[in-house]
Write a protein that holds these residues in place. Structure first.
Motif, PDB file in Angstrom:
ATOM      1  N   THR A   1      35.745   8.910  -5.441  1.00  0.00           N
ATOM      2  CA  THR A   1      36.255  10.260  -5.703  1.00  0.00           C
ATOM      3  C   THR A   1      36.811  10.356  -7.119  1.00  0.00           C
ATOM      4  OG1 THR A   1      38.495   9.782  -4.943  1.00  0.00           O
ATOM      5  CG2 THR A   1      36.892  10.497  -3.263  1.00  0.00           C
ATOM      6  N   ASP A   2      37.136  11.577  -7.511  1.00  0.00           N
ATOM      7  CA  ASP A   2      37.737  11.792  -8.823  1.00  0.00           C
ATOM      8  C   ASP A   2      39.070  11.054  -8.945  1.00  0.00           C
ATOM      9  OD1 ASP A   2      38.834  13.608  -6.928  1.00  0.00           O
ATOM     10  OD2 ASP A   2      39.488  14.951  -8.530  1.00  0.00           O
ATOM     11  N   LYS A   3      39.792  10.938  -7.841  1.00  0.00           N
ATOM     12  CA  LYS A   3      41.065  10.214  -7.860  1.00  0.00           C
ATOM     13  C   LYS A   3      40.844   8.730  -8.152  1.00  0.00           C
ATOM     14  CE  LYS A   3      43.371  13.465  -4.838  1.00  0.00           C
ATOM     15  NZ  LYS A   3      43.962  13.714  -3.549  1.00  0.00           N
ATOM     16  N   ASP A   4      39.762   8.164  -7.620  1.00  0.00           N
ATOM     17  CA  ASP A   4      39.429   6.767  -7.908  1.00  0.00           C
ATOM     18  C   ASP A   4      39.162   6.588  -9.403  1.00  0.00           C
ATOM     19  OD1 ASP A   4      39.523   6.015  -5.160  1.00  0.00           O
ATOM     20  OD2 ASP A   4      37.473   6.741  -4.900  1.00  0.00           O
ATOM     21  N   ILE A   5      38.436   7.521  -9.988  1.00  0.00           N
ATOM     22  CA  ILE A   5      38.129   7.460 -11.414  1.00  0.00           C
ATOM     23  C   ILE A   5      39.413   7.509 -12.212  1.00  0.00           C
ATOM     24  CG2 ILE A   5      36.995   8.630 -13.343  1.00  0.00           C
ATOM     25  CD1 ILE A   5      35.001   7.292 -11.465  1.00  0.00           C
ATOM     26  N   HIS A   6      40.283   8.462 -11.893  1.00  0.00           N
ATOM     27  CA  HIS A   6      41.539   8.608 -12.639  1.00  0.00           C
ATOM     28  C   HIS A   6      42.410   7.353 -12.493  1.00  0.00           C
ATOM     29  CE1 HIS A   6      41.070  12.682 -14.070  1.00  0.00           C
ATOM     30  NE2 HIS A   6      40.599  13.012 -12.893  1.00  0.00           N
TER      31      HIS A   6
ATOM     32  N   SER B   1      33.622   2.692 -13.607  1.00  0.00           N
ATOM     33  CA  SER B   1      32.905   2.898 -12.347  1.00  0.00           C
ATOM     34  C   SER B   1      33.066   1.722 -11.399  1.00  0.00           C
ATOM     35  CB  SER B   1      31.416   3.131 -12.613  1.00  0.00           C
ATOM     36  OG  SER B   1      31.236   4.307 -13.368  1.00  0.00           O
TER      37      SER B   1
END
Length: 69
Positions: A60-65, A44
């Motif tokens: 965003t989900d892209k940041d997580i990935h 995170s």
């Protein structure tokens, strides 16, 4: 003083049983929850840094990935 747990022991039990464990001790559930929560905080924090670098406040989900890689 114990820290607040975000992941339930029931969820940890389900994860380990899904992985094939026929029985799971309470200590094992606690250990998995601690490790997953710490790793989640690390991911995170990195995702937040990536979002800020991109000029966004929203993670965003892209940041997580990307943070996981």
């Amino acid at each position: 003083m114990a820290t607040k747990r975000f992941l339930s022991l029931n969820a940890m039990d389900k994860i380990m049983r899904d992985a094939g464990a026929p029985r799971v001790s309470d200590d094992a559930k606690e250990a998995l929850a601690q490790i997953l929560e710490e790793r989640g905080r690390q991911i995170s924090a990195e995702a937040k840094r990536l979002a800020e670098h991109a000029g966004r406040k929203t993670v965003t989900d892209k940041d997580i990935h990307l943070a996981v890689k």
